[in-house]
Write a protein that holds these residues in place. Structure first.
Motif, mmCIF file in Angstrom:
data_model
loop_
_atom_site.group_PDB
_atom_site.id
_atom_site.type_symbol
_atom_site.label_atom_id
_atom_site.label_comp_id
_atom_site.label_asym_id
_atom_site.label_seq_id
_atom_site.Cartn_x
_atom_site.Cartn_y
_atom_site.Cartn_z
ATOM 1 N N ARG A 17 0.845 -1.210 0.000
ATOM 2 C CA ARG A 17 0.000 0.000 0.000
ATOM 3 C C ARG A 17 0.874 1.251 0.000
ATOM 4 O O ARG A 17 0.653 2.187 -0.777
ATOM 5 C CB ARG A 17 -0.896 -0.031 1.249
ATOM 6 N N GLN A 21 1.035 4.007 -3.018
ATOM 7 C CA GLN A 21 0.666 5.406 -2.775
ATOM 8 C C GLN A 21 1.833 6.354 -3.024
ATOM 9 O O GLN A 21 1.670 7.419 -3.606
ATOM 10 C CB GLN A 21 0.164 5.578 -1.326
ATOM 11 N N LYS A 25 1.435 6.358 -7.589
ATOM 12 C CA LYS A 25 0.281 7.244 -7.804
ATOM 13 C C LYS A 25 0.629 8.494 -8.621
ATOM 14 O O LYS A 25 -0.109 8.847 -9.555
ATOM 15 C CB LYS A 25 -0.303 7.645 -6.457
ATOM 16 N N GLU A 75 -3.244 -4.295 -3.478
ATOM 17 C CA GLU A 75 -2.887 -2.911 -3.137
ATOM 18 C C GLU A 75 -2.284 -2.180 -4.342
ATOM 19 O O GLU A 75 -2.601 -1.009 -4.591
ATOM 20 C CB GLU A 75 -1.907 -2.886 -1.965
ATOM 21 N N LYS A 78 -4.925 -1.211 -6.876
ATOM 22 C CA LYS A 78 -5.796 -0.081 -6.525
ATOM 23 C C LYS A 78 -5.306 1.188 -7.209
ATOM 24 O O LYS A 78 -6.068 2.107 -7.451
ATOM 25 C CB LYS A 78 -5.795 0.147 -5.004
ATOM 26 N N VAL A 79 -4.009 1.226 -7.494
ATOM 27 C CA VAL A 79 -3.415 2.439 -8.050
ATOM 28 C C VAL A 79 -2.961 2.232 -9.501
ATOM 29 O O VAL A 79 -3.232 3.076 -10.354
ATOM 30 C CB VAL A 79 -2.205 2.876 -7.184
ATOM 31 N N GLY A 252 -8.477 -5.354 -6.534
ATOM 32 C CA GLY A 252 -7.803 -4.081 -6.252
ATOM 33 C C GLY A 252 -8.403 -2.935 -7.055
ATOM 34 O O GLY A 252 -8.615 -1.834 -6.522
ATOM 35 N N GLY A 256 -10.026 0.219 -5.346
ATOM 36 C CA GLY A 256 -9.503 1.565 -5.621
ATOM 37 C C GLY A 256 -10.619 2.510 -6.052
ATOM 38 O O GLY A 256 -10.711 3.659 -5.582
ATOM 39 N N GLU A 259 -12.865 3.322 -3.014
ATOM 40 C CA GLU A 259 -12.262 4.287 -2.085
ATOM 41 C C GLU A 259 -12.351 5.711 -2.641
ATOM 42 O O GLU A 259 -12.665 6.662 -1.913
ATOM 43 C CB GLU A 259 -10.794 3.914 -1.810
ATOM 44 N N THR A 331 -16.564 -0.013 -11.204
ATOM 45 C CA THR A 331 -15.803 1.130 -11.727
ATOM 46 C C THR A 331 -16.740 2.019 -12.549
ATOM 47 O O THR A 331 -16.598 3.248 -12.527
ATOM 48 C CB THR A 331 -14.586 0.685 -12.573
ATOM 49 N N HIS A 348 -8.880 9.733 -11.885
ATOM 50 C CA HIS A 348 -8.473 8.319 -11.849
ATOM 51 C C HIS A 348 -9.570 7.300 -12.183
ATOM 52 O O HIS A 348 -9.246 6.216 -12.658
ATOM 53 C CB HIS A 348 -7.875 7.914 -10.488
ATOM 54 N N LEU A 352 -9.479 3.525 -14.070
ATOM 55 C CA LEU A 352 -9.786 2.251 -13.406
ATOM 56 C C LEU A 352 -10.881 1.504 -14.177
ATOM 57 O O LEU A 352 -10.833 0.280 -14.311
ATOM 58 C CB LEU A 352 -10.209 2.499 -11.956
#
Ligand code: CAA
Length: 395
Positions: A17, A21, A25, A75, A78-79, A252, A256, A259, A331, A348, A352
């Motif tokens: 994570r 990040q 990112k 994780e 997610k990005v 993920g 993402g 979140e 998404t 973003h 995704l």
């Protein structure tokens, strides 16, 4: 039944994570837009041990379990799913396949390079006319005595432009159908290996997808994985684990997007209050959270089954099928929650959404997963419902 992650799992999750990040990112939108391979990020992933997570320590790997790998994949996805697909192919298709089915010489020669990330690998099964119908291999590996002569074309190969090692499925005995296919370890600097143009894709645009041409490539017999004709089964067995990797990628991506949507909906106001306070949005968040938790249980369970030495073929197909459908559905919802902001690149979620689509396609489309699952059900094989109340038993 125990649903808690242990300390090692939590540490891996936190490390992935933090890495995602802090290191992924900031440049992810630009890399996506320019189709720019994440060279520096891949180097850092290698340094952190993300490329040999499940390999034994004797080969330079981390000796971790599949769940640790899944948590790291989740994780990072997610990005940046361009980075996670590079990691997924390296860990679950290339390294795992060699570790599980390779000779001692093959393992000693290739695994340390793959574990350290010095070499990136690729898994070359798909062809222009052999995608879902993977038994229809046109690429040939003619037996020349102490080597195979490899000829053919592979399509949509992840890591195609950057890899130093390919696992190539090719037909040696056409009269035997899928039982005539071999899996060969091919080094990309050998004569006759030509990398085709990079694909311009909808999503995972920073990953490196190419067609590959093999013309009279001489592959030593020592580079065949398993017995003569084992190649198709090798591919299928390896993809069972690969599907856990892609399922965790989908998980993920969904997480993402969720979140981002949650955060945005608490900040954005309309009609005098945060949009999260409108039931239309709150119910979307409820559906997202519930589906993601359900996907998580399937994905983590398939990893756990693999680590227990159980048959995880159906479980990994179920995990990939469900998690990829959840990723696509939610998404789209995350874009909807963001409204106009969701349709532009800086937020973003549109990326995704584009990235989610491939999880329903590669390493077996959703339709292929349904073939695997329905066959297992109808053939009465392996898959047992987790809980049985005996209602199906005859009185
Ligand atoms: N493990 C071991 N053996 C298996 C197996 C498995 N999971 N699944 C099938 N086999 C064996 C069968 O037992 C059979 O062998 P025998 O005849 O000796 O008994 C043989 O393989 C052929 O099996 P099927 O008759 O079931 O084959 P089929 O033609 O009906 O196809 C399929 C089955 C599930 C559709 C399969 O072709 C498939 O999975 N297709 C999708 C391929 C795929 O996932 N491609 C992804 C490309 S890689 C990628 O995407 C990587 C990336 O870039 C990220």
């Amino acid at each position: 039944m125990f649903f808690e992650l242990n300390e090692e799992h939590l540490a891996v999750q936190q490390a992935a994570r933090d890495f995602a990040q802090m290191e992924l990112k900031s440049g992810v939108i630009e890399r996506d837009s320019k189709m720019q391979y994440p060279t520096e990020q891949v180097r850092k992933m290698a340094e952190l041990g993300f490329f040999g997570m499940m390999l034994p320590e004797e080969y330079g790997g981390g000796g971790m379990d599949t769940l640790s790998y899944v948590l790291a994949m989740e994780e990072i996805s997610k990005v940046d799913s361009s980075c996670s697909v590079i990691m997924s192919v390296q860990n679950s298709l290339v390294s795992w396949g060699i570790e599980k089915f390779g000779t001692e010489e093959q393992k000693a020669k290739y695994l340390p390079k793959l574990a350290s990330g010095e070499w990136i690998g690729a898994f070359c099964l798909s062809e222009p006319e052999a995608g879902s119908d993977a038994t229809s291999q046109r690429t040939t590996a003619v037996d020349m005595g102490d080597y195979y002569l490899l000829n053919g074309t592979k399509n949509w190969i992840t890591n195609g432009g950057t890899s130093k090692l390919h696992i190539v499925m090719a037909q040696t005995h056409p009269e035997k159908g899928h039982r005539g296919i071999n899996a060969l370890l091919v080094e990309t600097d050998w004569d006759g290996v030509v990398i085709g143009a990079k694909e311009d894709k909808l999503g995972i645009r920073a990953s490196d997808t190419h067609s590959i041409m093999y013309t009279d490539v001489k592959v030593p017999k020592a580079n065949r994985i398993g017995e003569d004709g084992f190649g198709f089964k090798f591919a299928m067995k390896t993809l069972e684990g690969g599907r856990i990797g892609i399922a965790s990628q989908a998980l993920g991506i969904a997480g993402g997007a969720y979140e981002l949507a949650l955060e945005y909906s608490k900040e954005r106001k309309s009609f005098g209050k945060p949009i999260s306070q409108h039931q239309a949005i709150a119910f979307k968040l409820a559906d997202m959270a519930t589906d993601i938790e359900a996907a998580k249980l399937l994905v983590y369970r398939s990893a756990w089954m693999k680590d227990q030495g159980m048959d995880y073929s159906t479980a990994s197909s179920m995990a990939k099928l469900f998690a990829s459908e959840v990723a696509m559905k939610h998404t789209v919802e995350a874009v909807q929650i963001h409204g106009g902001y969701g349709y532009v690149k800086e937020y973003h979620v549109e990326r995704l959404m584009r990235d989610a689509k491939i999880t329903q396609i590669y390493e077996g489309t959703s339709e292929v997963q349904r073939i695997v699952i329905s066959r297992a059900i109808l053939e009465g094989q392996l898959y047992q419902p987790m809980f049985s109340n005996g209602m199906m038993e005859k009185a």
